[in-house]
Design an enzyme around this catalytic site. Structure first.
Site, PDB file in Angstrom:
ATOM      1  N   LYS A  54       0.837  -1.199   0.000  1.00 16.08           N
ATOM      2  CA  LYS A  54       0.000   0.000   0.000  1.00 16.08           C
ATOM      3  C   LYS A  54       0.874   1.252   0.000  1.00 16.08           C
ATOM      4  O   LYS A  54       0.643   2.190  -0.765  1.00 16.08           O
ATOM      5  CB  LYS A  54      -0.935   0.006   1.220  1.00 16.08           C
ATOM      6  CG  LYS A  54      -2.127  -0.925   1.038  1.00 16.08           C
ATOM      7  CD  LYS A  54      -2.908  -1.150   2.318  1.00 16.08           C
ATOM      8  CE  LYS A  54      -3.982  -2.212   2.083  1.00 16.08           C
ATOM      9  NZ  LYS A  54      -4.662  -2.654   3.301  1.00 16.08           N
ATOM     10  N   GLN A  98      -5.403  -1.496   9.317  1.00 12.39           N
ATOM     11  CA  GLN A  98      -5.257  -2.844   8.759  1.00 12.39           C
ATOM     12  C   GLN A  98      -5.913  -3.876   9.689  1.00 12.39           C
ATOM     13  O   GLN A  98      -5.619  -3.912  10.880  1.00 12.39           O
ATOM     14  CB  GLN A  98      -3.759  -3.151   8.571  1.00 12.39           C
ATOM     15  CG  GLN A  98      -3.471  -4.462   7.901  1.00 12.39           C
ATOM     16  CD  GLN A  98      -3.933  -4.515   6.441  1.00 12.39           C
ATOM     17  OE1 GLN A  98      -3.744  -3.568   5.682  1.00 12.39           O
ATOM     18  NE2 GLN A  98      -4.570  -5.605   6.055  1.00 12.39           N
ATOM     19  N   ASP A 121     -11.457   3.017   3.465  1.00 10.40           N
ATOM     20  CA  ASP A 121     -11.857   1.614   3.338  1.00 10.40           C
ATOM     21  C   ASP A 121     -13.371   1.500   3.137  1.00 10.40           C
ATOM     22  O   ASP A 121     -13.873   0.430   2.775  1.00 10.40           O
ATOM     23  CB  ASP A 121     -11.470   0.832   4.610  1.00 10.40           C
ATOM     24  CG  ASP A 121     -10.306  -0.113   4.382  1.00 10.40           C
ATOM     25  OD1 ASP A 121      -9.994  -0.388   3.205  1.00 10.40           O
ATOM     26  OD2 ASP A 121      -9.722  -0.575   5.375  1.00 10.40           O
TER      27      ASP A 121
END
Ligand code: NDP
Length: 294
Positions: A54, A98, A121
């Site tokens: 990422k 995460q 997200d």
């Protein structure tokens, strides 16, 4: 019939190039550099690989990566304090925590603490609700990638039968909402669905997000259908090594489908590309700028 391969790697690379061009323009016109904070708790090797990839993609798009690594033993209060500081930091336009998180931390509480405007997200309940209500929202990256891939071969999904196998909050449910927003007729199947094969055979667009290696067989697929395989399953390969396969039996399915995503090289690369797309979209929205035309 031999299916057309939907090359997610190339499509994701093109998307990332377009995002990088937009970021260059954003810097030149408004002096802004989007910043993405990625919070990693503990030392899960798979999560560490995701986070590294990422960061690389964020830098490649001309954005600023802000990596925060906390020890496995961190308390929920400490993590929430970090989220509050990232919410308040104007150089941070996107925040991603995460998953999975260690057991002492309530993941739902952490997601709900993220500023919805920075929730790249798309997991915050406000964004989930906005997506379900047909309002503009930050939407989850993997589902967004699935729809972008389907639209490379089917520019209009209106009126098509779409079947999603899987109803997780991360993939199945949001991809179903996105397909509905594209005016597809959507069925969401799951482990309690009766005669799954017959349900799948109705699909013009079949999305498999199950987590079971090569579960979807060729005779479940309507000839000519578009098949998007989200699954990532590690199985024994040759010479004692492991390999990654999807949720669809790719070789036999390719003989029936009209178009299909490979695993690896299909949906996987789109997830990170859509993360940086969401970071760009969030940056524009936070600054009252029009959404990028990507
Ligand atoms: P979950 O385990 O959260 O959900 C799996 C879904 O599959 C559930 O809804 C479950 O039904 C359904 N299911 C399980 N067994 C069956 C069955 N026998 N018949 C029908 N449905 C079944 O997984 P995720 O949604 O998180 O992930 C799915 C797959 O996608 C995994 O392989 C994961 O690794 C991959 N993935 C890939 C990403 C990428 O970037 N490419 C990103 C995220 C995930 P029920 O609800 O009834 O239990």
């Amino acid at each position: 019939m031999t299916a057309r391969i939907i090359d997610g790697k190339t499509i994701a690379a093109e998307l990332r190039t377009r995002i990088a061009t937009d970021v260059t323009q954003l810097k030149a016109a408004h002096g802004m550099t989007p910043g993405l904070a990625v919070v990693l708790v503990g030392a899960n090797p798979a999560s560490e690989v995701y986070v590294r990839n990422k960061s690389k993609a964020v830098t490649g798009a001309g954005m600023t990566p802000i990596d925060r690594h906390l020890p496995e033993s961190v308390s929920e209060a400490e993590l929430l304090a970090l989220i509050a500081s990232l919410n308040a930091d104007p150089t941070v336009n996107g925040i991603l925590v995460q998953l999975p998180l260690p057991p002492q931390i309530d993941g739902q509480k952490v997601i709900a603490a993220i500023d919805p405007a920075k929730d790249v997200d798309g997991f915050h309940p406000l964004n989930v609700g906005r997506l379900g209500s047909g309002l503009p929202a930050l939407v989850p990256c993997t589902p967004l990638g699935c729809v972008i891939l389907a639209k490379t071969v089917l520019p209009s999904l209106a009126g098509l039968e779409a079947v999603v196998i899987g109803r997780s909050n991360i993939v199945g449910k949001p991809v179903a909402q996105l397909l509905l927003a594209e005016n597809a007729t959507v069925t969401v199947a799951h482990s309690r669905t009766r005669d799954l094969a017959a349900v799948c055979r109705r699909a013009d667009v079949l999305i498999a997000a199950i987590g079971k290696p090569e579960f979807v067989r060729a005779d479940w697929i309507k000839p000519g259908a578009t098949v998007i395989d989200v699954g990532i399953n590690r199985v024994p390969g040759e010479a004692g090594k492991s390999k990654i396969v999807g949720d669809v039996a790719y070789a036999e399915a390719s003989a029936v489908a009209g178009a299909i995503t490979p695993v690896p090289g299909g949906v996987g690369p789109m997830t990170i590309a859509c993360l940086i797309l969401n970071t760009l979209r969030a940056t524009c929205a936070q600054n009252g700028l029009p959404a990028p035309a990507i």
